[in-house]
Design a protein around this motif. Structure first.
Motif, PDB file in Angstrom:
ATOM      1  N   GLY A  81      33.927  43.638  42.431  1.00 39.10           N
ATOM      2  CA  GLY A  81      34.113  43.415  40.941  1.00 39.10           C
ATOM      3  C   GLY A  81      34.249  44.804  40.318  1.00 39.10           C
ATOM      4  O   GLY A  81      35.436  45.107  39.808  1.00 39.10           O
TER       5      GLY A  81
ATOM      6  N   LEU B  21      34.678  40.080  47.530  1.00 39.86           N
ATOM      7  CA  LEU B  21      35.390  40.029  46.312  1.00 39.86           C
ATOM      8  C   LEU B  21      34.653  41.292  45.618  1.00 39.86           C
ATOM      9  O   LEU B  21      33.347  41.249  45.423  1.00 39.86           O
ATOM     10  CB  LEU B  21      35.098  38.950  45.776  1.00 39.86           C
ATOM     11  CG  LEU B  21      35.568  38.812  44.122  1.00 39.86           C
ATOM     12  CD1 LEU B  21      37.401  39.150  44.175  1.00 39.86           C
ATOM     13  CD2 LEU B  21      35.421  37.392  43.715  1.00 39.86           C
TER      14      LEU B  21
ATOM     15  N   PHE C  75      32.941  35.247  38.044  1.00 39.65           N
ATOM     16  CA  PHE C  75      33.422  34.982  39.436  1.00 39.65           C
ATOM     17  C   PHE C  75      32.712  33.948  40.275  1.00 39.65           C
ATOM     18  O   PHE C  75      33.348  32.788  40.946  1.00 39.65           O
ATOM     19  CB  PHE C  75      33.624  36.209  40.223  1.00 39.65           C
ATOM     20  CG  PHE C  75      34.771  37.068  40.159  1.00 39.65           C
ATOM     21  CD1 PHE C  75      36.173  36.492  40.245  1.00 39.65           C
ATOM     22  CD2 PHE C  75      34.632  38.367  39.779  1.00 39.65           C
ATOM     23  CE1 PHE C  75      37.068  37.256  39.902  1.00 39.65           C
ATOM     24  CE2 PHE C  75      35.890  39.151  39.633  1.00 39.65           C
ATOM     25  CZ  PHE C  75      37.193  38.506  39.593  1.00 39.65           C
ATOM     26  N   ALA C  76      31.355  34.387  40.149  1.00 37.90           N
ATOM     27  CA  ALA C  76      30.416  33.348  40.980  1.00 37.90           C
ATOM     28  C   ALA C  76      30.560  31.918  40.533  1.00 37.90           C
ATOM     29  O   ALA C  76      30.605  30.726  41.319  1.00 37.90           O
ATOM     30  CB  ALA C  76      29.065  33.769  40.675  1.00 37.90           C
TER      31      ALA C  76
ATOM     32  N   ILE D  30      30.279  38.719  46.659  1.00 35.00           N
ATOM     33  CA  ILE D  30      30.681  39.227  45.374  1.00 35.00           C
ATOM     34  C   ILE D  30      29.926  40.647  45.150  1.00 35.00           C
ATOM     35  O   ILE D  30      28.518  40.672  45.177  1.00 35.00           O
ATOM     36  CB  ILE D  30      30.646  38.449  44.181  1.00 35.00           C
ATOM     37  CG1 ILE D  30      31.218  37.054  44.377  1.00 35.00           C
ATOM     38  CG2 ILE D  30      30.924  39.135  42.674  1.00 35.00           C
ATOM     39  CD1 ILE D  30      30.931  35.874  43.279  1.00 35.00           C
TER      40      ILE D  30
ATOM     41  N   ILE E 151      25.842  37.551  46.162  1.00 32.70           N
ATOM     42  CA  ILE E 151      25.972  38.383  45.188  1.00 32.70           C
ATOM     43  C   ILE E 151      25.148  39.515  45.186  1.00 32.70           C
ATOM     44  O   ILE E 151      24.010  39.481  45.587  1.00 32.70           O
ATOM     45  CB  ILE E 151      26.092  37.612  43.616  1.00 32.70           C
ATOM     46  CG1 ILE E 151      26.689  38.464  42.695  1.00 32.70           C
ATOM     47  CG2 ILE E 151      24.460  37.243  43.154  1.00 32.70           C
ATOM     48  CD1 ILE E 151      27.230  37.780  41.649  1.00 32.70           C
TER      49      ILE E 151
ATOM     50  N   GLU F 245      31.106  39.410  37.149  1.00 33.54           N
ATOM     51  CA  GLU F 245      30.650  38.838  38.273  1.00 33.54           C
ATOM     52  C   GLU F 245      30.118  37.489  38.265  1.00 33.54           C
ATOM     53  O   GLU F 245      30.516  36.683  39.261  1.00 33.54           O
ATOM     54  CB  GLU F 245      29.867  39.962  39.171  1.00 33.54           C
ATOM     55  CG  GLU F 245      30.685  41.227  39.600  1.00 33.54           C
ATOM     56  CD  GLU F 245      30.853  42.201  38.609  1.00 33.54           C
ATOM     57  OE1 GLU F 245      30.283  41.968  37.619  1.00 33.54           O
ATOM     58  OE2 GLU F 245      31.856  42.973  38.761  1.00 33.54           O
TER      59      GLU F 245
ATOM     60  N   ILE G 220      27.911  31.397  48.600  1.00 29.89           N
ATOM     61  CA  ILE G 220      28.048  32.634  47.343  1.00 29.89           C
ATOM     62  C   ILE G 220      27.091  33.604  47.849  1.00 29.89           C
ATOM     63  O   ILE G 220      25.824  33.391  47.393  1.00 29.89           O
ATOM     64  CB  ILE G 220      28.424  32.216  45.891  1.00 29.89           C
ATOM     65  CG1 ILE G 220      29.604  31.060  45.915  1.00 29.89           C
ATOM     66  CG2 ILE G 220      28.649  33.546  45.386  1.00 29.89           C
ATOM     67  CD1 ILE G 220      29.538  30.687  44.377  1.00 29.89           C
TER      68      ILE G 220
ATOM     69  N   ARG H   8      40.906  46.138  39.356  1.00 27.93           N
ATOM     70  CA  ARG H   8      39.817  45.136  39.398  1.00 27.93           C
ATOM     71  C   ARG H   8      40.403  44.303  37.853  1.00 27.93           C
ATOM     72  O   ARG H   8      41.007  44.505  37.435  1.00 27.93           O
ATOM     73  CB  ARG H   8      38.603  45.920  39.185  1.00 27.93           C
ATOM     74  CG  ARG H   8      38.542  46.719  37.772  1.00 27.93           C
ATOM     75  CD  ARG H   8      37.306  47.404  37.432  1.00 27.93           C
ATOM     76  NE  ARG H   8      37.713  48.259  36.323  1.00 27.93           N
ATOM     77  CZ  ARG H   8      37.698  48.123  35.169  1.00 27.93           C
ATOM     78  NH1 ARG H   8      37.670  46.968  34.741  1.00 27.93           N
ATOM     79  NH2 ARG H   8      38.028  49.003  34.205  1.00 27.93           N
TER      80      ARG H   8
END
Ligand code: AMP
Ligand code: GLY
Length: 396
Positions: free
Chosen positions: A69, A67, A15-16, A5, A30, A12, A28, A293
Motif C-alpha cells: 500500500g 500487495l 483493497f481488502a 496487504i 493485512i 488498504e 487475505i 502506489r
C-alpha cells in the motif's frame, strides 16, 4: 491463495474490501489491522519497514502475493528484498523495484526521467548545498510563486510554495543547510509554478501491458470550501467531472504511454500501480509528481467503480497478462468524505469512542485511524474514517 496487504489505512481497507468481494478463494492477510478489516482479513502485527519481519510472516502464512500500500517500504526496496531472497523469491509483489520507486523517492530522478522521455512537466533546476549561491540567484531571477521541493520523501510535507523571494530563500536555506527534512532535503528541486486544476491518474502496469484505472480527484485542505492547512487528503471524487475524452486522450498519449515506454526502454523493473499527479494547464496536462502506489483517499473511490473481479486483475498483473483484461467501470459518481480528529492536521487527541457505524447502510466505511479497545471502536489517528457514497446524479 494467500495474499498479504502491507499497510493499515483506509486505502488498504479498500483493497481488502475489493479483494474480499472477489469470486476467487483468497485468504487475505493485512498488517496491523484496524477494526474495519478484522472480519475480512487476518491481522499480522509487524513493522512494515522491517523486511525480516515481513519475510517471517510470508513464510509462516504461506503468502503467495504481496500487495504494497504505502510508498516507504517500496522506496526502501521491499520488492527487491523479496525477489532476491532464496526462500521467498517466488512470491509475487505488486509494487515496483527500488529503482522504479525512485520515481516517488527522488523528485530529481522523476524530473530527469520525464525530461529523457519527453513527458510534459514544470521546468525546473535542482541544487545542493554546494550550489546554494546559484539557487539563490535562480530564485532572484525568477518570478513568484516559488515552488521548492525536497528531493526525497518527506511524508507529503516536502513541497513549499511561497509568494515572496525572501521567504523562498529562507526556506531554501532551511532545507539545504539546516536539513529541514533530514537527508531528503540534501537536494532541492526549484520548479516553475503551474496554474490549473489537479487530478489523479492511476495506471496498473505488469511490466509489459498497462491499464488506466478510473480517474479521481482528491481534496487536500482541511477546511470547508477547499480552505486551510494541507492534509494527507480530506476527500475524493471519481469520475472527475471536467475530464473529457479529449483531455483523457492527451493524458494517455502524452503522459501515460511515454511513461510506460520509458520504464520499458530504461529497463526499470516495475510491476504495480503508477499514480500520476496531473495539472491541467489550459488544456495541456502536465505531471506534478509520480507516486509508485495508489493514492489515499482516491483508492476509496477508484476501487468501487471497477466492475471486474479485482483478483483477476491482480493475477493478470502478476502473470504479465493485463492485456487479456477488459476493464469495465461503473458510471456512477463516488465521493469519499474523510472524517478526521478535531485539531488534525495539527495536534489532536485519540481514544474517543465512535458509535453508530452499524446504522450506516448506504455508504461504505473504510477505517484508517481507529482501534478496538474494550470492545469499543475508538479514534486512533488524524484521519479516522473514509465514508464513501455513490449516486447517478452528482448534484444530489
Ligand atoms: P507534490 O508533493 O509534488 O504532489 O506537491 C504537493 C502539492 O503542491 C501538489 O498537489 C500541488 O498542489 C502543489 N504543487 C506541486 N508542484 C507544483 C507546481 N509546479 N505548480 C503548482 N503547484 C504545485
Ligand atoms: N492523495 C495523495 C496521495 O496519496 O499522496
Amino acid at each position: 491463495m494467500n495474499l498479504l496487504i502491507i499497510g493499515s489505512g483506509a486505502r488498504e481497507h479498500a483493497f481488502a474490501w475489493k479483494i474480499f468481494n472477489s469470486k476467487q478463494n483468497v485468504n487475505i492477510f493485512i498488517t496491523n489491522s484496524t477494526p474495519g478489516t478484522i472480519n475480512i482479513a487476518k491481522s499480522i502485527s509487524l513493522d512494515i519497514n522491517n523486511f525480516s519481519e515481513i519475510k517471517r510472516s510470508i513464510i509462516i502464512n504461506n503468502i503467495e502475493t504481496v500487495l504494497v500500500g504505502p510508498e516507504i517500504p517500496l522506496i526502501n526496496g521491499i520488492s527487491d528484498f523479496i525477489k532476491n531472497d532464496k526462500e521467498i523469491f517466488h512470491v509475487n509483489v505488486i509494487g515496483p523495484s527500488k529503482h522504479g520507486a525512485k520515481l516517488e523517492g527522488s523528485k530529481e530522478f522523476a524530473k530527469l526521467f520525464m525530461t529523457r522521455n519527453n513527458i510534459p512537466t514544470a521546468n525546473y533546476k535542482s541544487f545542493n548545498k554546494s550550489s546554494i549561491d546559484d539557487a539563490i540567484l535562480f530564485l532572484k531571477n525568477n518570478t513568484p510563486p516559488y515552488v521548492l521541493k525536497a528531493d526525497g520523501p518527506a511524508a507529503g510535507k516536502g513541497v513549499i510554495i511561497v509568494d515572496n523571494v525572501n521567504d523562498a530563500i529562507i526556506n531554501l536555506k532551511e532545507m539545504l543547510i539546516d536539513s529541514k527534512f533530514g537527508s531528503s532535503s540534501n537536494k532541492v528541486v526549484i520548479e516553475e509554478f503551474l496554474t490549473g486544476i489537479e487530478m489523479s491518474c492511476f495506471v496498473l502496469f505488469d511490466g509489459t501491458n498497462y491499464k488506466i484505472l478510473p480517474y479521481a480527484k482528491d481534496y487536500k485542505r482541511i477546511g470547508e470550501g477547499d480552505k486551510g492547512l494541507n492534509t494527507g487528503g480530506m476527500g475524493s471524487v471519481s469520475p472527475v467531472s471536467f475530464l473529457d475524452i479529449n483531455l483523457k486522450g492527451k493524458i494517455e498519449k502524452q503522459i501515460v504511454i511515454p511513461t510506460i515506454n520509458g520504464l520499458i526502454k530504461e529497463k526499470i523493473d516495475y510491476v504495480g500501480f503508477i499514480f500520476i499527479g496531473l495539472i491541467n494547464v489550459d488544456g495541456f496536462p502536465k505531471v506534478i509528481e509520480y507516486n509508485v502506489r495508489m493514492g489515499d483517499p482516491e483508492t476509496q473511490v477508484v476501487l468501487p467503480r471497477i466492475e471486474n473481479d479485482f483478483m483477476e486483475i491482480l493475477n493478470a498483473c502478476c502473470s504479465q497478462s493485463l492485456d487479456q483484461i477488459d476493464l469495465q467501470f461503473k458510471s456512477e459518481y463516488y465521493t469519499n468524505v474523510v472524517v478526521a480528529s478535531g485539531g488534525y492536521p495539527e495536534k489532536y487527541d485519540k481514544g474517543f469512542e465512535i458509535s453508530g457505524l452499524e446504522n450506516v447502510k448506504d455508504s461504505i466505511i473504510f477505517h484508517a485511524g481507529t482501534a478496538l479497545i474494550d470492545n469499543k471502536i475508538v479514534t486512533n489517528g488524524g484521519r479516522v474514517l473514509s465514508i464513501v457514497s455513490s449516486d447517478n446524479d452528482m448534484n444530489k
